[in-house]
Write an enzyme that holds these catalytic residues in place. Structure first.
Site, short mmCIF file in Angstrom:
data_model
loop_
_atom_site.label_atom_id
_atom_site.label_comp_id
_atom_site.label_asym_id
_atom_site.label_seq_id
_atom_site.Cartn_x
_atom_site.Cartn_y
_atom_site.Cartn_z
N HIS A 105 -16.79 83.27 30.92
CA HIS A 105 -18.24 83.02 31.03
C HIS A 105 -18.50 82.00 32.15
O HIS A 105 -19.36 82.19 33.01
CB HIS A 105 -18.80 82.51 29.70
CG HIS A 105 -20.16 81.88 29.80
ND1 HIS A 105 -20.35 80.59 30.27
CD2 HIS A 105 -21.40 82.35 29.53
CE1 HIS A 105 -21.64 80.30 30.28
NE2 HIS A 105 -22.30 81.35 29.83
N ASN A 106 -17.75 80.92 32.14
CA ASN A 106 -17.96 79.89 33.16
C ASN A 106 -17.59 80.38 34.55
O ASN A 106 -18.26 80.02 35.53
CB ASN A 106 -17.16 78.63 32.81
CG ASN A 106 -17.87 77.81 31.74
OD1 ASN A 106 -18.61 78.35 30.91
ND2 ASN A 106 -17.67 76.51 31.74
N GLU A 163 -20.39 82.28 35.65
CA GLU A 163 -21.46 81.30 35.95
C GLU A 163 -21.30 80.76 37.38
O GLU A 163 -22.27 80.68 38.14
CB GLU A 163 -21.37 80.19 34.90
CG GLU A 163 -22.22 78.95 35.13
CD GLU A 163 -21.94 77.88 34.05
OE1 GLU A 163 -21.97 78.21 32.84
OE2 GLU A 163 -21.68 76.72 34.41
N SER A 192 -21.77 77.56 24.59
CA SER A 192 -22.48 77.53 25.87
C SER A 192 -23.97 77.29 25.67
O SER A 192 -24.55 77.71 24.68
CB SER A 192 -22.28 78.82 26.64
OG SER A 192 -23.01 78.75 27.87
N LYS A 248 -15.04 82.11 26.72
CA LYS A 248 -15.92 81.04 27.25
C LYS A 248 -15.49 80.67 28.67
O LYS A 248 -16.33 80.44 29.55
CB LYS A 248 -15.90 79.81 26.33
CG LYS A 248 -16.65 78.59 26.92
CD LYS A 248 -18.11 78.90 27.11
CE LYS A 248 -19.02 77.89 27.74
NZ LYS A 248 -18.64 76.69 28.32
C1 6PG Z 1 -22.16 76.11 29.49
C2 6PG Z 1 -21.69 75.46 30.75
C3 6PG Z 1 -20.99 74.17 30.40
C4 6PG Z 1 -20.93 73.18 31.53
C5 6PG Z 1 -19.88 73.48 32.56
C6 6PG Z 1 -20.30 73.16 33.96
O1 6PG Z 1 -21.75 77.26 29.29
O2 6PG Z 1 -22.92 75.51 28.76
O3 6PG Z 1 -20.83 76.29 31.44
O4 6PG Z 1 -19.77 74.50 29.84
O5 6PG Z 1 -22.15 72.96 32.09
O6 6PG Z 1 -18.80 72.69 32.20
O7 6PG Z 1 -19.19 73.32 34.74
P1 6PG Z 1 -18.93 72.59 36.11
O8 6PG Z 1 -19.16 71.14 35.92
O9 6PG Z 1 -17.52 72.93 36.38
O10 6PG Z 1 -19.90 73.19 37.08
#
Ligand code: 6PG
Length: 479
Positions: free
Chosen positions: A185-186, A189, A128, A182
């Site tokens: 985590h997303n 996010e 990430s 991970k």
């Molecule tokens: C990270 C982000 C990375 C990416 C995502 C965005 O941890 O660096 O989460 O994995 O920016 O894929 O996700 P979306 O395109 O679904 O918003």
């Protein structure tokens, strides 16, 4: 063999990770890309990196010291499977293949099984921090075997972000554990971003402040308990002016949020595990709702208040929004960690939840001061069943009570969508309730499907003979 680590796939994430590796003392990096032109480009642009280029997999394998260690940075899905097979054909037992893409953890479990048959180690690793993180220090979430961690650990520690003196990497758990973490985590996010977006919307409509003025509010929040990368970049985005029109950039960006899928995976997986990640789910669905212009177009004249709020004291209102955001954020993280706990139990991973919070303090997108509080909560009680019941969070939730409820009320009465704020509050009240209407649902299920119920006063499983004389019988539990 000259290199101690290799990278396959030299798109932005791959080449940045390769440059990061090469910049650290003790690393020599072999690089390979399907089209050699890309490799040459990287060689020309970064002669300082001392890359060892390869034109084919055999050359790539020959350039690596044993145990050979290679990080794959290609598109998740089919391309990853293809590269794994190619590497298997040139690697030997004991070597290590790392997948640094955003793979679905169940794919990682499958791949780990497949690769293990060959005696080669396979590590699914969450990475990430986006492009910048890959180059200067990401947060790394490797799964895989203990054996692979022995070789990989020092290399990964050398490139990870540093938070309070500690590299943001840990051996999360076996096989798919890294990609699972991970994924969550997303999901978190997504929830964080949605909550921030709702806060911005409420402040803008409630106070009439401009995006640039709201940027100052977020910048100030970033000095306090909400300090985080996402709050920080929110201020930057809100402050940006669109050059051609002179308008705030946020006003010229189409209001339809995209998604590559990892937030949705978090929710799908939570459903399978029976974990209520309602804040994350609302964040995913809010993006879906935004991305249906045809439905939004036919719905604009539906009855209801039109989003006007009468706010007397703008500063007090902003503070209420801040408290509501903080409380809802605590709920989102609590739900996310609940999912990790449930996933670990289901897949037999031993995951140190406090450690996960600590490797998210730097490098990754959800990096925040707040994660220290999570580590402390799990240090205090590793088996804490609900994160938000830790004393620090209880205190924060107590401080937020009236503000949180007031903001959800104001949003509802003025017609401003606040799916993440309100679902977080409902989850919180659901957890607190001494008695839930789930009892009625059990009664309904028993009525139409003889699904049986349990009683509060006696052990056993029961069924009321609804279509007969409505007496209760003790039933054999057939689920
Ligand atoms: C990270 C982000 C990375 C990416 C995502 C965005 O941890 O660096 O989460 O994995 O920016 O894929 O996700 P979306 O395109 O679904 O918003």
């Amino acid at each position: 063999a000259a290199a101690n680590i290799g990278v396959v796939g030299l798109a932005v994430m791959g080449s940045n990770l390769a440059r990061n590796l090469a910049s650290r003392e003790g690393n020599t990096v072999a690089i390979f890309n399907r089209t050699y032109a890309k490799t040459e480009e990287l060689l020309t642009e970064h002669p300082e990196a001392g890359f060892v280029p390869a034109r084919d997999y055999a050359e790539f394998a020959a350039s690596l010291q044993k145990p050979r260690t290679a990080i794959i940075m290609v598109k998740a899905g089919g391309p990853t499977d293809a590269v794994i097979e190619d590497l298997i054909s040139v690697f030997e037992p004991g070597d290590i293949i790392v997948d640094g893409g955003n793979a679905l953890f169940t794919d990682t479990i499958r791949r780990e099984k497949r690769v293990r048959e060959t005696g080669i180690n396979f590590v699914g690793m969450g990475v990430s921090g986006g492009e910048e993180g890959a180059l200067n220090g990401p947060s790394l979430m490797p799964g895989g075997s203990d054996e692979s961690w022995t070789t990989l650990g020092p290399i990964l520690r050398s490139i990870a972000a540093i938070a309070e003196g500690e590299p943001c990497v840990t051996h999360v758990g076996h096989d798919g554990a890294g990609h699972f973490v991970k994924m969550v985590h997303n999901g978190i996010e997504y929830a964080d971003m949605q909550l921030i977006a709702e806060a911005y919307d409420l402040i803008r409509r409630g106070t009439g402040k401009s995006p640039a003025e709201i940027a100052d509010i977020f910048a100030a929040w970033n000095e306090g308990e909400l300090q985080s990368y996402l709050i920080e970049i929110t201020a930057e985005v809100l402050r940006q002016t669109d050059a051609p029109t002179g308008r705030p950039l946020v006003d010229v960006i189409l209001d339809q949020a995209g998604a590559k899928g990892t937030g949705g995976w978090t929710v799908q997986t939570a459903i399978d595990l029976g974990v209520p990640v309602s804040g994350i789910a609302e964040a995913v669905f809010a993006r879906s709702l935004s991305s249906h212009p045809e439905q939004r177009a036919v719905s604009q004249n539906l009855p209801g208040p039109r989003g006007e709020i009468a706010v007397d004291d703008a500063d007090a209102f902003v503070e209420q929004v801040r408290l509501a955001l903080y409380a809802s954020k605590i709920v989102a993280y609590s739900q996310g960690f609940d999912e990790i706990r449930a996933g670990a139990a289901q897949y037999d991973w031993s995951i140190d939840l406090g450690k996960v919070a600590s490797i998210w303090r730097g490098g990754c997108i959800i990096r925040a001061q707040f994660l220290n509080r999570i580590t402390e909560a799990y240090d205090e009680q590793a088996t804490l069943p609900v994160l938000l019941t830790a004393p620090y969070f209880v205190d924060a939730l107590e401080r937020a009570q009236s503000a949180w409820r007031e903001i959800v009320r104001v949003a509802a009465t003025s017609g401003i969508p606040s799916p993440a704020f309100s679902s977080s509050l409902s989850y919180y009240d659901g957890l607190r309730a001494d008695r839930l209407p789930a009892a009625l649902i059990q009664g309904q299920r028993d009525f139409f499907g003889a699904h049986t119920y349990k009683r509060v006063d006696r052990d056993g499983t029961f069924h009321t003979q609804w279509s007969g004389d409505r007496t209760e019988i003790e039933a054999v539990d057939t689920h």
